[in-house]
Design an enzyme around this catalytic site. Structure first.
Site, PDB file in Angstrom:
ATOM      1  N   ILE A  39      31.827  40.988  44.234  1.00 36.28           N
ATOM      2  CA  ILE A  39      32.764  42.090  44.477  1.00 36.28           C
ATOM      3  C   ILE A  39      32.610  42.982  43.251  1.00 36.28           C
ATOM      4  CG2 ILE A  39      35.151  42.882  44.643  1.00 36.28           C
ATOM      5  CD1 ILE A  39      35.895  40.312  46.024  1.00 36.28           C
ATOM      6  N   TYR A  40      32.032  44.142  43.455  1.00 34.93           N
ATOM      7  CA  TYR A  40      31.819  45.084  42.358  1.00 34.93           C
ATOM      8  C   TYR A  40      32.335  46.451  42.760  1.00 34.93           C
ATOM      9  CZ  TYR A  40      28.853  41.775  39.873  1.00 34.93           C
ATOM     10  OH  TYR A  40      28.384  40.687  39.203  1.00 34.93           O
ATOM     11  N   GLY A  91      38.855  46.761  44.755  1.00 34.03           N
ATOM     12  CA  GLY A  91      38.467  45.352  44.712  1.00 34.03           C
ATOM     13  C   GLY A  91      39.351  44.489  45.596  1.00 34.03           C
ATOM     14  N   ASN A 141      34.277  37.065  31.548  1.00 29.75           N
ATOM     15  CA  ASN A 141      34.881  38.142  32.344  1.00 29.75           C
ATOM     16  C   ASN A 141      36.343  37.776  32.638  1.00 29.75           C
ATOM     17  OD1 ASN A 141      35.520  40.225  34.089  1.00 29.75           O
ATOM     18  ND2 ASN A 141      33.692  40.004  35.345  1.00 29.75           N
ATOM     19  N   TYR A 193      41.293  36.420  40.213  1.00 29.76           N
ATOM     20  CA  TYR A 193      41.139  35.310  41.148  1.00 29.76           C
ATOM     21  C   TYR A 193      42.253  34.281  40.984  1.00 29.76           C
ATOM     22  CZ  TYR A 193      36.767  37.471  42.377  1.00 29.76           C
ATOM     23  OH  TYR A 193      35.842  38.369  42.820  1.00 29.76           O
ATOM     24  N   LYS A 226      45.285  34.896  40.029  1.00 28.23           N
ATOM     25  CA  LYS A 226      46.463  35.536  40.621  1.00 28.23           C
ATOM     26  C   LYS A 226      46.445  35.408  42.148  1.00 28.23           C
ATOM     27  CE  LYS A 226      46.939  40.014  41.262  1.00 28.23           C
ATOM     28  NZ  LYS A 226      46.960  41.446  41.082  1.00 28.23           N
TER      29      LYS A 226
END
Length: 178
Positions: A97-98, A109, A136, A143, A145
């Site tokens: 996912i970018y 996102g 990162n 993720y 969350k």
């Protein structure tokens, strides 16, 4: 964001996929990596041959986040034997996912992530999983969350640098009951 749409990418989108892939990967990882390693990965990881093969693989899917006619982000998911690490064949991997840097923090996102969840639901996947670079923290927090927990690690080769990715997964039974 107004006019934001998600659409599946296909073989005719190869050059757009290559451009968004290289740009977003570069923006995300240029700090903390050497120019040589970045150049090597961008050339190999986003080559026409590699992306064409991935676009033709029935177990991989790409989706673009579109703002009017501009590709501003993308999602890649894998199932079955297309998964980078062999997990449950029914599980769904979020490989990428970018989002372009200038659109980060604007829910792009999240919309791509929701697309992945919809695919997992349609497939009746027991869980969704991914690997995220240990350096990162923003992605890891996103993720966590969203209910992902760490379950392992793997090595991601960036040029001559072996980097540690944290493997995270989210069970999906609760998602299906809604």
């Amino acid at each position: 964001m107004n006019n934001l749409q998600i659409r599946q990418a296909n073989l005719e989108d190869l050059s757009a996929l290559q451009a968004i892939g290289r740009q977003t990967f570069s923006e995300t990882y240029v700090d903390g990596n050497t120019e040589e390693n970045m150049a090597a990965y961008l050339e190999e990881g986003f080559s026409e041959e590699k992306l064409g093969k991935e676009l033709r693989n029935e177990n991989s899917q790409f989706y673009f986040a579109m703002q009017v006619d501009e590709v501003i982000g993308y999602l890649k998911v894998n199932a079955g034997d297309a998964q980078n690490e062999k997990q449950d064949p029914d599980a769904l991997e979020i490989e990428r996912i970018y989002v372009l840097q200038k659109y980060q923090g604007k829910q792009v996102g999240t919309l791509l992530y929701m697309q992945a969840l919809a695919i997992a639901k349609a497939r009746k996947s027991p869980y969704i999983w991914l690997g995220v670079w240990e350096m990162n923290p923003r992605a890891i927090r996103f993720y966590e969350k969203n209910g992902f927990v760490e379950f392992g690690e793997h090595i991601f080769q960036l040029g001559d640098d072996a980097q540690r990715d944290v493997l995270m997964k989210k069970p999906l039974p609760d998602f299906f009951e809604k």
